[in-house]
Design an enzyme around this catalytic site. Structure first.
Site, PDB file in Angstrom:
ATOM      1  N   TYR A 195      -4.963  -2.439   5.083  1.00  0.00           N
ATOM      2  CA  TYR A 195      -5.721  -1.225   5.418  1.00  0.00           C
ATOM      3  C   TYR A 195      -5.525  -0.836   6.882  1.00  0.00           C
ATOM      4  CZ  TYR A 195      -9.346   2.177   4.256  1.00  0.00           C
ATOM      5  OH  TYR A 195     -10.023   3.339   3.978  1.00  0.00           O
TER       6      TYR A 195
ATOM      7  N   TYR B 163       0.580   8.421   5.543  1.00  0.00           N
ATOM      8  CA  TYR B 163       0.818   8.798   4.141  1.00  0.00           C
ATOM      9  C   TYR B 163      -0.346   9.639   3.608  1.00  0.00           C
ATOM     10  CZ  TYR B 163       1.529   8.094  -0.932  1.00  0.00           C
ATOM     11  OH  TYR B 163       1.692   8.273  -2.285  1.00  0.00           O
TER      12      TYR B 163
END
Ligand SMILES: [Zn+2]
Lengths: 141, 407
Positions: free
Chosen positions: B303, B351
């Site tokens: 993450y 992204y």
């Protein structure tokens, strides 16, 4: 401070939760108190009705030192809330209190960018609109 | 950890369940059309198609967002599914690794056979339409709506920008304790962007330099704008089933070899040690169950809400020692061709990041292990780790995935 008009609110003024009433009441007299557990003898923060260290339910509110060390610090170049716009840039810090617990606060400084981890700090009070005070800190000396 | 007798119990379900379908919906514009419910349905259908399964096969529903206050029940009703397992565990951005752990355990114990985990959020287009978006505004609105919470009483008055201020405090402490530098944190953003240049679906595809990161404005010092994740729309879904049934699915299975979850605090002011996350517990638990060490990991999807999130995870998962994350990343090893490929789709930094990125960690890990990643494929990837982190470094969940050969 009593009776003085603090002017327009410059920050979000905290509501009083289930465990915080003794703290906020003492701030009306600019007294800095912390919750101590009578069973293990340790102070904790934030205030709870159950000691997070030992589970004791007998909490004793006592006057605390009001000094500590900067544990971590970040400068906010933009306000978290629009009402804080005139305060930027300002510091948000975690202060390791001499009495043990760590609390979130602000370090009021001429140059917020110069506040560093490890700096000794002392408590000062910022008036709230209802007679309570908010605990913030300044660099010692 | 190895001496924990329960590790042996957990190892019995190593590889018992597999991800057989994975899909995500993102756009280089960062925006998607349609309601979140519609996007959830689209993502689920795409993941089921990927697996060669149908909605009639689904008997496990895992959803922690969407609807109002009973997410999994409301979603199941919408889909017309009556499940034998329901799960709406909410741990922030790590939720989807937690739900994957729960799904794998439920399948291993026979509670359900085909599990669907889904996520959709549209903070970018919602913000444009006047909504709160995600992050500070949305969290504050939610916090103020209910009874007085400790966060509202003891943190909100001090004006910490959320969530970036919390991560900035952790970065501040790590720098003071270990000498970690802004340049080292910036290197993580640079390496991640290198991957994004190879992903045509990424929101940000232009290469950046360390100087670019340091020249971007502070969001909360010491974190710059380019140390921080995106805010985009996005949706995703994964489908899990038993190892036996995976063999009959369209693309076989990517096997759940190990899982681990923990959390240490809710508010950043209550984090026991600002330089150690719950990953120091969830990582070793997952690795022990899988029977691997950090050295066995071929691809790491971890993450990246902020660059510091990645740095702490690398240390806590044991890729390097505590305090050595800065020098560890400084040679660019997280990027393409590096020794520790990480966040190969471009991550939350480049992204997509609709607020809870953990779903996309799983989807990219599956794609890497299937060899579907084209120019950004890590050659010969057999073991991947998806490591979610939620709240303000509050919760972590680690999922070790492997190919058929690693079972
Ligand atoms: Zn106690």
């Amino acid at each position: 401070m009593s009776g003085a008009d603090p002017g327009p609110r410059r920050r979000f003024e905290p509501p009083v939760g289930d465990s915080g009433e003794p703290f906020w009441a003492a701030t009306r007299d600019q007294r800095f108190v912390l919750p101590w557990c009578r069973r293990c003898g340790r102070a904790h923060w934030y205030p709870r009705e159950r000691c997070p260290h030992c589970g004791g339910m007998d909490i004793d509110w006592r006057e605390a030192e009001g000094r500590g060390l900067v544990h971590a610090v970040s400068v906010m170049p933009k306000p978290a809330l629009p009402m804080m716009a005139e305060m930027v840039p300002y510091t948000v810090a975690l202060v390791e209190l001499a009495d043990g617990p760590r609390m979130m606060t602000n370090i009021v400084a001429d140059d917020p960018w110069a506040v560093a981890v490890g700096d000794p700090v002392v408590l000062i009070w910022e008036p709230l609109s209802d007679g309570r005070h908010l605990p913030v800190f300044r660099l010692e000396g | 950890m190895g001496s924990d007798p329960r590790t042996e119990v957990r190892r019995r379900s190593r590889g018992a369940a597999a991800i057989v379908g994975a899909a995500d919906l993102v756009s280089p514009t960062g925006e998607l059309d349609g309601s979140t419910r519609r996007l959830e349905a689209q993502a689920i259908q795409a993941a089921l198609d990927d697996a060669g399964l149908t909605m009639a096969d689904v008997d496990g529903i895992f959803a922690c967002t969407g609807g109002t206050f009973m997410p999994s029940i409301e979603l199941a009703e919408y889909l017309g599914v009556q499940p034998s397992w329901t799960d709406a565990t909410q741990t922030g951005g790590s939720s989807f690794e937690v739900l994957c752990e729960h799904a794998a355990a439920a399948i291993a114990l026979g509670h359900c056979d085909v599990a669907v985990i889904v996520y959709a959020a549209t903070p970018k287009s919602s913000f444009k339409k006047g909504g709160p978006g995600f992050g500070g505004g949305a969290q504050r609105a939610a916090a103020l709506a209910g009874p007085v919470s400790p966060m509202v009483e003891w943190e909100l008055p001090f004006g910490m920008r959320a969530p970036m201020g919390a991560y900035a405090l952790a970065a501040s402490r790590h720098m003071a304790m270990f000498g970690t530098t802004p340049e080292q944190l910036a290197r993580i953003a640079v390496s991640t962007r290198e991957w994004a240049t190879m992903n045509p679906r990424a929101r940000l595809r232009d290469p950046i330099t360390i100087a670019d990161v340091l020249a971007s404005p502070y969001e909360a010092s010491p974190l710059h704008k380019l140390d921080c994740c995106l805010v985009t729309d996005g949706a995703g879904a994964v489908v899990l089933t038993s190892a036996e049934r995976a063999a009959d699915c369209a693309k076989g299975g990517v096997f759940v070899l190990g899982t681990g979850t923990s959390h240490t605090h809710s508010m950043i002011s209550a984090m026991p040690d600002l330089t150690v996350t719950a990953g120091a517990v969830s990582g070793p638990r997952a690795f022990d169950m899988a029977g691997i060490t950090a050295a066995d990991v071929d691809v790491l999807e971890t993450y990246d809400s902020f660059t510091i999130t990645v740095l702490l995870a690398l240390e806590d998962l044991g890729f390097c020692a505590k305090g050595e994350g800065g020098p560890y990343v400084a040679d660019g090893r997280l990027g393409p061709g590096g020794a520790r490929p990480a966040n190969t789709n471009g991550g939350g930094l480049a992204y997509t990041h609709p607020g809870m990125y953990g779903m996309f960690l799983l989807v990219e890990a599956v794609r890497q292990l299937r060899g579907e990643c084209g120019p950004r494929q890590v050659p010969g990837a057999e073991i991947a780790v998806a490591h979610g982190c939620g709240g303000v470094l509050s919760s972590t969940s680690t999922v070790v995935l492997g190919t058929e050969a690693t079972r």
